[in-house]
Enzyme design. Sequence first.
Site, mmCIF file in Angstrom:
data_model
loop_
_atom_site.group_PDB
_atom_site.id
_atom_site.type_symbol
_atom_site.label_atom_id
_atom_site.label_comp_id
_atom_site.label_asym_id
_atom_site.label_seq_id
_atom_site.Cartn_x
_atom_site.Cartn_y
_atom_site.Cartn_z
ATOM 1 N N ARG A 107 -16.937 -1.026 -14.249
ATOM 2 C CA ARG A 107 -16.577 -2.150 -15.011
ATOM 3 C C ARG A 107 -16.800 -1.651 -16.459
ATOM 4 N NH1 ARG A 107 -19.143 -7.819 -13.610
ATOM 5 N NH2 ARG A 107 -20.982 -6.740 -14.581
ATOM 6 N N THR A 111 -15.613 -5.168 -21.994
ATOM 7 C CA THR A 111 -14.481 -6.163 -21.518
ATOM 8 C C THR A 111 -14.770 -6.767 -20.082
ATOM 9 O OG1 THR A 111 -13.116 -4.436 -20.550
ATOM 10 C CG2 THR A 111 -12.998 -4.818 -22.842
ATOM 11 N N ASP A 203 -28.298 -4.553 -11.130
ATOM 12 C CA ASP A 203 -27.209 -3.687 -10.913
ATOM 13 C C ASP A 203 -27.327 -2.993 -9.686
ATOM 14 O OD1 ASP A 203 -25.615 -1.160 -11.176
ATOM 15 O OD2 ASP A 203 -25.430 -1.668 -13.057
ATOM 16 N N ASP A 206 -27.322 0.873 -9.721
ATOM 17 C CA ASP A 206 -28.589 1.496 -10.214
ATOM 18 C C ASP A 206 -29.630 1.247 -9.176
ATOM 19 O OD1 ASP A 206 -27.502 2.566 -12.371
ATOM 20 O OD2 ASP A 206 -28.006 0.596 -13.631
HETATM 21 C C1 PRP Z 1 -20.415 -3.171 -9.847
HETATM 22 C C2 PRP Z 1 -20.234 -3.410 -8.507
HETATM 23 C C3 PRP Z 1 -18.778 -3.655 -8.344
HETATM 24 C C4 PRP Z 1 -18.436 -4.493 -9.553
HETATM 25 C C5 PRP Z 1 -18.668 -6.069 -9.442
HETATM 26 O O1 PRP Z 1 -20.146 -1.757 -9.970
HETATM 27 O O2 PRP Z 1 -20.761 -2.721 -7.553
HETATM 28 O O3 PRP Z 1 -18.112 -2.680 -8.119
HETATM 29 O O4 PRP Z 1 -19.511 -3.952 -10.508
HETATM 30 O O5 PRP Z 1 -18.157 -6.407 -10.605
HETATM 31 P P1 PRP Z 1 -16.824 -7.377 -10.938
HETATM 32 O O6 PRP Z 1 -16.553 -8.223 -9.504
HETATM 33 O O7 PRP Z 1 -16.824 -7.968 -12.103
HETATM 34 O O8 PRP Z 1 -15.536 -6.410 -10.853
HETATM 35 P P2 PRP Z 1 -20.142 -0.990 -11.303
HETATM 36 O O9 PRP Z 1 -18.881 -1.426 -12.295
HETATM 37 O O10 PRP Z 1 -21.526 -1.479 -12.080
HETATM 38 O O11 PRP Z 1 -20.244 0.333 -11.007
HETATM 39 P P3 PRP Z 1 -21.418 1.217 -10.262
HETATM 40 O O12 PRP Z 1 -21.088 0.720 -8.859
HETATM 41 O O13 PRP Z 1 -20.753 2.735 -10.295
HETATM 42 O O14 PRP Z 1 -22.731 1.141 -10.744
HETATM 43 N N1 URA Z 2 -22.413 -5.625 -10.694
HETATM 44 C C1 URA Z 2 -23.932 -5.602 -10.146
HETATM 45 O O1 URA Z 2 -24.222 -4.527 -9.876
HETATM 46 N N2 URA Z 2 -24.454 -6.821 -10.433
HETATM 47 C C2 URA Z 2 -23.921 -7.942 -10.871
HETATM 48 O O2 URA Z 2 -24.696 -8.789 -10.890
HETATM 49 C C3 URA Z 2 -22.731 -7.964 -11.295
HETATM 50 C C4 URA Z 2 -22.032 -6.686 -11.364
#
Ligand code: PRP
Ligand code: URA
Length: 212
Positions: A107, A111, A203, A206
């Site tokens: 993400r 944005t 997160d 993380d």
């Molecule tokens: C997080 C999560 C989803 C996304 C959800 O990933 O694991 O993939 O955000 O958000 P959305 O429904 O608003 O799209 P992130 O983009 O933080 O990446 P990561 O898994 O690599 O930490």
């Molecule tokens: N992605 C995450 O990992 N946590 C949230 O709460 C939203 C998006």
Amino acid sequence: MKNYNNVHILDHPLIRHKLAIIRDKNTNTKQFREIISELATLMAYESFKDVPTQTITVETPLETTTQTVVKENSIAIVPILRAGLGMVDGILSLFPAAKVGHIGLYRDEETFEPKEYYCKLPVNIEEKVVMVVDPMLATGGSACDAITMLKKRGCKKIKLMSIIGAPEGVTKVAEAHPDVEIYVSTLDRCLNERCYILPGLGDAGDRIFGTK
Ligand code: PRP
Ligand code: URA
């Protein structure tokens, strides 16, 4: 939130118990990772109730009988990187022969729009039941994009499994993809101004990988 026929909330006392542990900010990486995987197993048991089956003949010690088994080569699991990876082993513990594809999306921090950086899918994925997995369904942007990518590859039977859903994200996917069955273990309250789920668990990526 409106009721959608394709949205399933897999509520169970054991699932609630495990959710309490992963929501806790003091839960360490090892335990967080283990519980994400266990929740994926519990959710897979329920969400694959309609898994394709085939009939085989079995010799018991007493006689010959027929029995249904999971159809060969019928399932693909597609985690959205990174956090979806934490759910794969939990599902493979029930479906060890499933094929695994990967879709990389992150993400954008300004944005909140998903950006694609990787896509590698099993051959003949269009013939399989595809379970997209990601622990968090927040705005729904990442899940919607992943499902659209799979539909462009010809996939017809797609499901989505997320441990925590926000009403905003569940609504977005349910309306954009009414043919996709959506499974969450809980529907949380809302998103905050940074599009994090409240109360949520922070997160997920993380916390699974210990990167913060
Ligand atoms: C997080 C999560 C989803 C996304 C959800 O990933 O694991 O993939 O955000 O958000 P959305 O429904 O608003 O799209 P992130 O983009 O933080 O990446 P990561 O898994 O690599 O930490
Ligand atoms: N992605 C995450 O990992 N946590 C949230 O709460 C939203 C998006």
